[in-house]
Design a protein around this motif. Structure first.
Motif, PDB file in Angstrom:
ATOM      1  N   LEU A 227      -6.505 -36.433 -35.903  1.00  0.00           N
ATOM      2  CA  LEU A 227      -5.727 -35.076 -36.223  1.00  0.00           C
ATOM      3  C   LEU A 227      -4.706 -35.288 -37.415  1.00  0.00           C
ATOM      4  O   LEU A 227      -3.742 -36.152 -37.270  1.00  0.00           O
ATOM      5  N   GLY A 228      -3.969 -34.265 -37.725  1.00  0.00           N
ATOM      6  CA  GLY A 228      -3.592 -34.890 -39.213  1.00  0.00           C
ATOM      7  C   GLY A 228      -2.327 -33.895 -39.595  1.00  0.00           C
ATOM      8  O   GLY A 228      -3.477 -32.596 -40.054  1.00  0.00           O
ATOM      9  N   LEU A 229      -1.420 -33.437 -40.669  1.00  0.00           N
ATOM     10  CA  LEU A 229      -0.794 -32.902 -40.978  1.00  0.00           C
ATOM     11  C   LEU A 229      -1.767 -32.427 -42.708  1.00  0.00           C
ATOM     12  O   LEU A 229      -2.311 -33.228 -43.436  1.00  0.00           O
ATOM     13  N   GLN A 230      -2.137 -31.681 -42.512  1.00  0.00           N
ATOM     14  CA  GLN A 230      -2.361 -30.917 -44.586  1.00  0.00           C
ATOM     15  C   GLN A 230      -0.691 -31.764 -45.406  1.00  0.00           C
ATOM     16  O   GLN A 230       0.132 -31.492 -45.333  1.00  0.00           O
ATOM     17  N   HIS A 231      -1.569 -31.767 -46.516  1.00  0.00           N
ATOM     18  CA  HIS A 231      -0.896 -32.169 -47.708  1.00  0.00           C
ATOM     19  C   HIS A 231      -0.830 -31.873 -48.879  1.00  0.00           C
ATOM     20  O   HIS A 231      -2.286 -31.795 -49.441  1.00  0.00           O
ATOM     21  N   GLY A 232       0.031 -31.199 -50.392  1.00  0.00           N
ATOM     22  CA  GLY A 232      -0.537 -30.772 -50.914  1.00  0.00           C
ATOM     23  C   GLY A 232       0.471 -31.742 -52.226  1.00  0.00           C
ATOM     24  O   GLY A 232       0.952 -32.789 -51.871  1.00  0.00           O
ATOM     25  N   ARG A 233       1.090 -31.271 -53.098  1.00  0.00           N
ATOM     26  CA  ARG A 233       1.444 -31.653 -54.109  1.00  0.00           C
ATOM     27  C   ARG A 233       2.969 -32.420 -53.809  1.00  0.00           C
ATOM     28  O   ARG A 233       3.574 -33.690 -54.138  1.00  0.00           O
ATOM     29  N   PRO A 241      -2.427 -25.259 -40.135  1.00  0.00           N
ATOM     30  CA  PRO A 241      -2.592 -25.454 -39.080  1.00  0.00           C
ATOM     31  C   PRO A 241      -2.797 -27.190 -39.679  1.00  0.00           C
ATOM     32  O   PRO A 241      -3.392 -27.435 -40.542  1.00  0.00           O
ATOM     33  N   VAL A 242      -3.027 -27.712 -38.521  1.00  0.00           N
ATOM     34  CA  VAL A 242      -3.209 -29.097 -38.243  1.00  0.00           C
ATOM     35  C   VAL A 242      -5.068 -29.471 -38.622  1.00  0.00           C
ATOM     36  O   VAL A 242      -5.769 -28.433 -38.395  1.00  0.00           O
ATOM     37  N   LEU A 266     -16.913 -30.085 -38.817  1.00  0.00           N
ATOM     38  CA  LEU A 266     -16.466 -30.893 -39.511  1.00  0.00           C
ATOM     39  C   LEU A 266     -15.362 -31.440 -39.470  1.00  0.00           C
ATOM     40  O   LEU A 266     -14.793 -30.934 -39.621  1.00  0.00           O
ATOM     41  N   GLU A 267     -15.415 -32.907 -40.372  1.00  0.00           N
ATOM     42  CA  GLU A 267     -14.316 -33.303 -40.897  1.00  0.00           C
ATOM     43  C   GLU A 267     -13.063 -31.829 -42.058  1.00  0.00           C
ATOM     44  O   GLU A 267     -14.041 -32.022 -42.818  1.00  0.00           O
ATOM     45  N   GLY A 268     -12.547 -31.888 -42.133  1.00  0.00           N
ATOM     46  CA  GLY A 268     -11.808 -30.673 -42.643  1.00  0.00           C
ATOM     47  C   GLY A 268     -11.591 -29.490 -42.181  1.00  0.00           C
ATOM     48  O   GLY A 268     -10.885 -28.746 -43.164  1.00  0.00           O
ATOM     49  N   ASP A 269     -12.256 -29.260 -40.952  1.00  0.00           N
ATOM     50  CA  ASP A 269     -11.624 -28.119 -39.919  1.00  0.00           C
ATOM     51  C   ASP A 269     -10.606 -28.215 -39.698  1.00  0.00           C
ATOM     52  O   ASP A 269      -9.496 -29.488 -39.403  1.00  0.00           O
ATOM     53  N   GLU A 270      -9.904 -26.863 -39.535  1.00  0.00           N
ATOM     54  CA  GLU A 270      -8.236 -26.192 -39.162  1.00  0.00           C
ATOM     55  C   GLU A 270      -8.549 -26.471 -38.176  1.00  0.00           C
ATOM     56  O   GLU A 270      -8.730 -25.295 -37.332  1.00  0.00           O
ATOM     57  N   VAL A 271      -7.640 -26.511 -36.549  1.00  0.00           N
ATOM     58  CA  VAL A 271      -7.388 -26.381 -35.615  1.00  0.00           C
ATOM     59  C   VAL A 271      -7.080 -25.435 -34.752  1.00  0.00           C
ATOM     60  O   VAL A 271      -5.360 -25.878 -35.443  1.00  0.00           O
ATOM     61  N   VAL A 277      -2.083 -23.651 -26.401  1.00  0.00           N
ATOM     62  CA  VAL A 277      -1.388 -24.590 -27.877  1.00  0.00           C
ATOM     63  C   VAL A 277      -2.329 -23.516 -29.304  1.00  0.00           C
ATOM     64  O   VAL A 277      -3.342 -24.198 -29.182  1.00  0.00           O
ATOM     65  N   ILE A 278      -1.600 -22.828 -29.214  1.00  0.00           N
ATOM     66  CA  ILE A 278      -1.870 -21.573 -30.123  1.00  0.00           C
ATOM     67  C   ILE A 278      -0.955 -22.070 -31.162  1.00  0.00           C
ATOM     68  O   ILE A 278       0.185 -22.509 -31.220  1.00  0.00           O
ATOM     69  N   PHE A 279      -1.877 -22.393 -32.413  1.00  0.00           N
ATOM     70  CA  PHE A 279      -1.221 -22.715 -33.647  1.00  0.00           C
ATOM     71  C   PHE A 279      -0.202 -21.515 -34.635  1.00  0.00           C
ATOM     72  O   PHE A 279      -0.960 -20.585 -33.880  1.00  0.00           O
ATOM     73  N   HIS A 280       1.229 -21.304 -34.667  1.00  0.00           N
ATOM     74  CA  HIS A 280       1.463 -20.198 -34.960  1.00  0.00           C
ATOM     75  C   HIS A 280       2.832 -20.625 -36.510  1.00  0.00           C
ATOM     76  O   HIS A 280       3.761 -21.137 -35.938  1.00  0.00           O
ATOM     77  N   HIS A 281       2.017 -21.494 -37.194  1.00  0.00           N
ATOM     78  CA  HIS A 281       2.952 -21.298 -38.936  1.00  0.00           C
ATOM     79  C   HIS A 281       4.043 -22.535 -38.792  1.00  0.00           C
ATOM     80  O   HIS A 281       4.948 -22.250 -39.562  1.00  0.00           O
ATOM     81  N   ASN A 282       3.452 -23.215 -37.526  1.00  0.00           N
ATOM     82  CA  ASN A 282       4.728 -25.009 -37.582  1.00  0.00           C
ATOM     83  C   ASN A 282       3.269 -26.146 -36.499  1.00  0.00           C
ATOM     84  O   ASN A 282       3.608 -26.402 -35.616  1.00  0.00           O
ATOM     85  N   ALA A 283       2.920 -27.126 -37.738  1.00  0.00           N
ATOM     86  CA  ALA A 283       1.595 -27.969 -37.375  1.00  0.00           C
ATOM     87  C   ALA A 283       2.300 -28.747 -36.691  1.00  0.00           C
ATOM     88  O   ALA A 283       1.722 -29.360 -36.227  1.00  0.00           O
ATOM     89  N   THR A 284       3.942 -29.234 -36.842  1.00  0.00           N
ATOM     90  CA  THR A 284       4.414 -30.261 -35.857  1.00  0.00           C
ATOM     91  C   THR A 284       4.816 -29.449 -35.004  1.00  0.00           C
ATOM     92  O   THR A 284       4.430 -31.183 -33.622  1.00  0.00           O
TER      93      THR A 284
END
Length: 351
Positions: A227-233, A241-242, A266-271, A277-284
């Protein structure tokens, strides 16, 4: 304000997350599956307190005729959904609905309808009485909603579970009594958000992944993923989401893919969720809580472990997968191995 996430009916654990804008959201599928893994007539509906379109409440001192007029002013349609519990018992199908509510004195509303499930099946077979996002549920079988929404949602789950398991005395048909509020200008924006989500994401589902009894390694190693964080420019996009960066050819994820070729991870799916443990706008923050959750599990001597994982797939991931692997060319064994080939992973677009 708390948002309770229960994915329509029903494979996961009741999870709570704070969302100032939405209130409590209950995915019935998640709730039902989580627990498995670890009235009268329309007149009675009209007699309950109803909220006026301006946001106030119609008092219970109104006459029956006045209540009916108030109800017809606020609601454009009343109908009953009938779900076949024999089919649910034989096939294991879930309800496939997410409910949303803010407070106990307002009925639970339909927030999401999954693309698979009994509700979607009902909609296809009953176009004149389709369940829509925004519809309110005010009764299930013989149980009437009485300004007790949190408890009432549990009653819906209980009635579904009893019917799905075929318990003695359970109804063979689950009846949901629906009322549809008349559309006003604010509803348009909610529907626009829903439409935007459907355009951005190709699918969303919950997978029940079976874990080994001994959790003697890291979570990534046990699961067979990275698992990992998403990245942009401009670097990490912590508000997203992670994402699943890699899937190995061993572990619970690979086993799930081997057994569920129609619902591959699939690789690329968001968890979005791992157990409670539920995601709420803060992946870290989500990753920190997930690691704590996993550490707690490692000291719990249990057998027959499983984890409920909710994922959503960005549409570009699905499009790239479909383009590279036409359905007719994918054998069952290929479906298992495709996810682990790093060379086939499409590059994420920069945002």
């Amino acid at each position: 304000m708390w948002r309770f996430v229960l994915s329509a009916l029903l494979l996961g654990e009741l999870a709570v997350r704070s969302l100032a804008s939405r209130g409590a959201v209950v995915d019935l599928d998640v709730l039902v599956l989580a627990e498995e893994s670890s009235t009268n007539n329309r007149a009675s509906v009209l007699q309950m307190s109803v909220e006026s379109e301006e946001g106030g409440q119609v008092g219970t001192t109104l006459s029956p005729e006045q209540r009916q007029v108030a109800h017809l002013q606020k609601y454009e349609k009343d109908f009953v959904v009938e779900l076949n519990m024999t089919e649910a018992h034989e096939t294991g199908k879930l309800m496939g609905i997410v409910l949303d509510h803010d407070v106990d004195f307002q009925p639970a509303k339909v927030a999401t309808i999954h693309k698979t499930g009994l509700i979607e099946e009902w909609n296809k077979n009953n176009p004149d009485n389709e369940v829509h996002v925004g519809d309110e549920i005010v009764r299930v079988n013989h149980i009437q909603w009485h300004a007790n929404t949190a408890t009432f949602v549990q009653r819906i789950v209980g009635q579904f579970k009893a019917g799905r398991k075929g318990l003695e005395g359970a109804d063979a048909v689950l009846r949901l009594y629906i009322q549809r509020p008349r559309v006003w200008h604010h509803n348009r924006f909610a529907l626009q958000r829903e439409d935007a989500h459907n355009k951005e994401y190709a699918t969303e589902f919950v997978a029940q992944l079976f874990l080994p009894d001994e959790l003697d390694s890291s979570l990534d190693r046990i699961m067979g993923w990275a698992l990992g964080l998403q990245h942009g420019r401009e670097g990490a996009q912590d508000w997203k989401p992670v994402v699943i960066k890699k899937i190995e050819d061993f572990g619970p994820v690979a086993e799930w893919n081997s057994e569920h070729p129609d619902q591959l991870i699939l690789e690329g799916d968001e968890v979005l969720q791992f157990d409670n443990v539920i995601f709420h706008h803060n992946a870290t923050r989500w990753m920190t809580v997930l690691r704590k959750h996993y550490r707690s599990a490692t000291v719990d001597n249990r057998t027959h472990r499983s984890a409920l994982v909710r994922v959503q797939r960005p549409r570009w991931i699905q499009d790239a997968f479909d383009e590279t692997h036409p359905v007719g060319e994918i054998g069952q064994e290929e479906q298992r191995s495709i996810q682990i080939r790093a060379s086939l992973r499409p590059r994420a677009p920069c945002t």
